[in-house]
Design a protein around this motif. Sequence first.
Motif, mmCIF file in Angstrom:
data_model
loop_
_atom_site.group_PDB
_atom_site.id
_atom_site.type_symbol
_atom_site.label_atom_id
_atom_site.label_comp_id
_atom_site.label_asym_id
_atom_site.label_seq_id
_atom_site.Cartn_x
_atom_site.Cartn_y
_atom_site.Cartn_z
ATOM 1 N N UNK A 1 -7.203 -40.219 22.055
ATOM 2 C CA UNK A 1 -7.880 -40.895 20.913
ATOM 3 C C UNK A 1 -7.109 -42.297 20.925
ATOM 4 N N UNK A 2 -7.804 -43.171 20.778
ATOM 5 C CA UNK A 2 -7.241 -44.609 20.239
ATOM 6 C C UNK A 2 -7.649 -45.050 19.006
ATOM 7 N N UNK A 3 -6.642 -45.688 18.083
ATOM 8 C CA UNK A 3 -6.704 -46.072 16.926
ATOM 9 C C UNK A 3 -6.899 -47.726 17.051
ATOM 10 N N UNK A 4 -7.837 -48.592 17.024
ATOM 11 C CA UNK A 4 -7.837 -49.944 17.110
ATOM 12 C C UNK A 4 -7.811 -50.463 15.739
ATOM 13 N N UNK A 5 -7.126 -51.754 15.849
ATOM 14 C CA UNK A 5 -7.157 -52.304 14.466
ATOM 15 C C UNK A 5 -7.307 -53.928 14.828
ATOM 16 N N UNK A 6 -7.972 -54.644 14.061
ATOM 17 C CA UNK A 6 -8.311 -55.857 14.162
ATOM 18 C C UNK A 6 -7.486 -56.649 13.212
ATOM 19 N N UNK A 7 -5.983 -57.252 13.415
ATOM 20 C CA UNK A 7 -5.447 -57.951 12.341
ATOM 21 C C UNK A 7 -5.045 -59.519 13.132
ATOM 22 N N UNK A 8 -6.148 -60.316 12.476
ATOM 23 C CA UNK A 8 -6.019 -61.568 13.191
ATOM 24 C C UNK A 8 -4.873 -62.421 12.638
ATOM 25 N N UNK A 9 -4.013 -61.904 11.669
ATOM 26 C CA UNK A 9 -2.850 -62.605 11.078
ATOM 27 C C UNK A 9 -1.774 -62.515 11.890
ATOM 28 N N UNK A 10 -1.933 -61.665 12.921
ATOM 29 C CA UNK A 10 -0.790 -61.331 13.849
ATOM 30 C C UNK A 10 0.362 -62.525 14.118
ATOM 31 N N UNK A 11 -0.228 -63.658 14.571
ATOM 32 C CA UNK A 11 0.747 -64.497 15.004
ATOM 33 C C UNK A 11 1.522 -65.291 13.856
ATOM 34 N N UNK B 1 -15.203 -52.206 17.556
ATOM 35 C CA UNK B 1 -16.143 -51.286 17.989
ATOM 36 C C UNK B 1 -16.969 -51.805 19.132
ATOM 37 N N UNK B 2 -16.818 -52.942 19.622
ATOM 38 C CA UNK B 2 -17.538 -53.660 20.788
ATOM 39 C C UNK B 2 -17.029 -52.704 21.937
ATOM 40 N N UNK B 3 -15.653 -52.483 21.867
ATOM 41 C CA UNK B 3 -15.015 -51.892 23.078
ATOM 42 C C UNK B 3 -14.614 -50.567 22.836
ATOM 43 N N UNK B 4 -14.517 -50.019 21.860
ATOM 44 C CA UNK B 4 -14.028 -48.734 21.587
ATOM 45 C C UNK B 4 -14.789 -47.613 22.137
ATOM 46 N N UNK B 5 -14.376 -46.423 22.342
ATOM 47 C CA UNK B 5 -15.299 -45.305 22.885
ATOM 48 C C UNK B 5 -15.587 -44.603 21.934
ATOM 49 N N UNK B 6 -16.371 -43.467 22.135
ATOM 50 C CA UNK B 6 -16.777 -42.271 21.433
ATOM 51 C C UNK B 6 -15.446 -41.620 21.154
ATOM 52 N N UNK B 7 -14.948 -41.240 19.895
ATOM 53 C CA UNK B 7 -13.950 -40.463 19.460
ATOM 54 C C UNK B 7 -12.967 -41.554 19.040
ATOM 55 N N UNK B 8 -12.822 -42.594 19.401
ATOM 56 C CA UNK B 8 -12.010 -43.535 18.912
ATOM 57 C C UNK B 8 -12.009 -43.835 17.353
ATOM 58 N N UNK B 9 -10.982 -44.511 16.836
ATOM 59 C CA UNK B 9 -11.099 -44.761 15.559
ATOM 60 C C UNK B 9 -10.940 -46.366 15.257
ATOM 61 N N UNK B 10 -11.473 -46.998 14.215
ATOM 62 C CA UNK B 10 -11.373 -48.375 14.187
ATOM 63 C C UNK B 10 -11.022 -48.461 12.638
ATOM 64 N N UNK B 11 -9.958 -49.085 12.281
ATOM 65 C CA UNK B 11 -9.252 -48.950 11.194
ATOM 66 C C UNK B 11 -9.891 -50.043 10.165
ATOM 67 N N UNK B 12 -10.099 -49.834 9.344
ATOM 68 C CA UNK B 12 -10.773 -51.125 8.222
ATOM 69 C C UNK B 12 -9.491 -51.598 7.381
ATOM 70 N N UNK B 13 -8.202 -51.085 7.649
ATOM 71 C CA UNK B 13 -7.007 -51.714 6.971
ATOM 72 C C UNK B 13 -6.834 -51.342 5.433
ATOM 73 N N UNK B 14 -7.494 -50.061 5.293
ATOM 74 C CA UNK B 14 -7.588 -49.696 3.681
ATOM 75 C C UNK B 14 -7.450 -48.440 3.649
#
Length: 323
Positions: free
Chosen positions: A1-11, A39-52
């Motif tokens: 399982x993969x946890x994905x996070x979109x954190x655009x403030x990274x740089x 979610x565009x590239x996550x697979x079934x069973x993966x988690x996309x974290x909302x940051x909260x």
Amino acid sequence: MTLYIFNPENDMALADGHPGYTPPAQIQQMRRELWWLPEWWAEEGDIVWNGEDHLSLPPNTHIEPWGWSPALRHQLNVAGVQESLLPSGEEIDQIRQLSHRRTAVTCLQELREQISLDGHFAGNTTLCQSIEEVKEAINKCGEAILKSPWSSSGRGIKHLSCNRLSEGDEGWIQRILRQQGSIVVEQFLHKVADFALEFRLDGKGGVEYCGLSLFYTNEQGAYLGNWVAPEGQKLAWLAGYIPLPCLQEIRRWWEERLKKICYKGPVGIDMMLAQEGICPCIEINWRMTMGLISCMAAGQGRYGRMVVEYIYGHYSAEIEPFG
């Protein structure tokens, strides 16, 4: 399982370097409103974290954020993620040092020494550590672009149309030197198009080429969108401006150079097609990129223009089909 996070403030978080970094309000809004993007590239069973939400992850979870910073490591720790799933502080500092523009400056110098591009090579850049060095580099360039060592989407960038610095320019330069210790002076090029090569590194010397990215930016360098299309179409378009053997030479050079770097994850090499020629290294993104997303979307059979917009006070992201 993969946890994905979109954190655009990274740089910006890397530039700050502290676990308690707080991004500007507009970037916080971008993260809140586009947290679902993986979610565009996550697979079934993966988690996309909302940051909260609090996170309780199994021990074999792979975590793949937009990019790693001390701030994100701290956020995940607070959210309940166990230390064994997180990179160490030393590993994140290594990514921070790679992300410093000195890496791109060094690579561009090596490229200039090691490949010819049949006379199509363009671009010069200098890392400066004092106002005197900045003025000397600007005098050599004439028209120049100044960049802070860590910056993103047009922030920390200043265009000088002549080699004379105003009082405001000097103040800006001195502030960057105080905060980040150096500044990059880059020869101004008359841009025709932005493009990038996208890779993934396995941390053991393995380099996977993921595709060619053709992207759009505004005059300030802020990202606007990507062309989502098969690799062959993108190559055919570039071939109208760049001899394909030159592009192949650039790709081969980067594949060999990246094998020498101890890093695991995605990396995007931004380049420029200019009236003066080809600059094979504008900057290096040691993180996920919109270009890599566009390559994955094309691999799913999608076709169009990927757009990230701030309109009517809100952020949106979509792939608009070409008419």
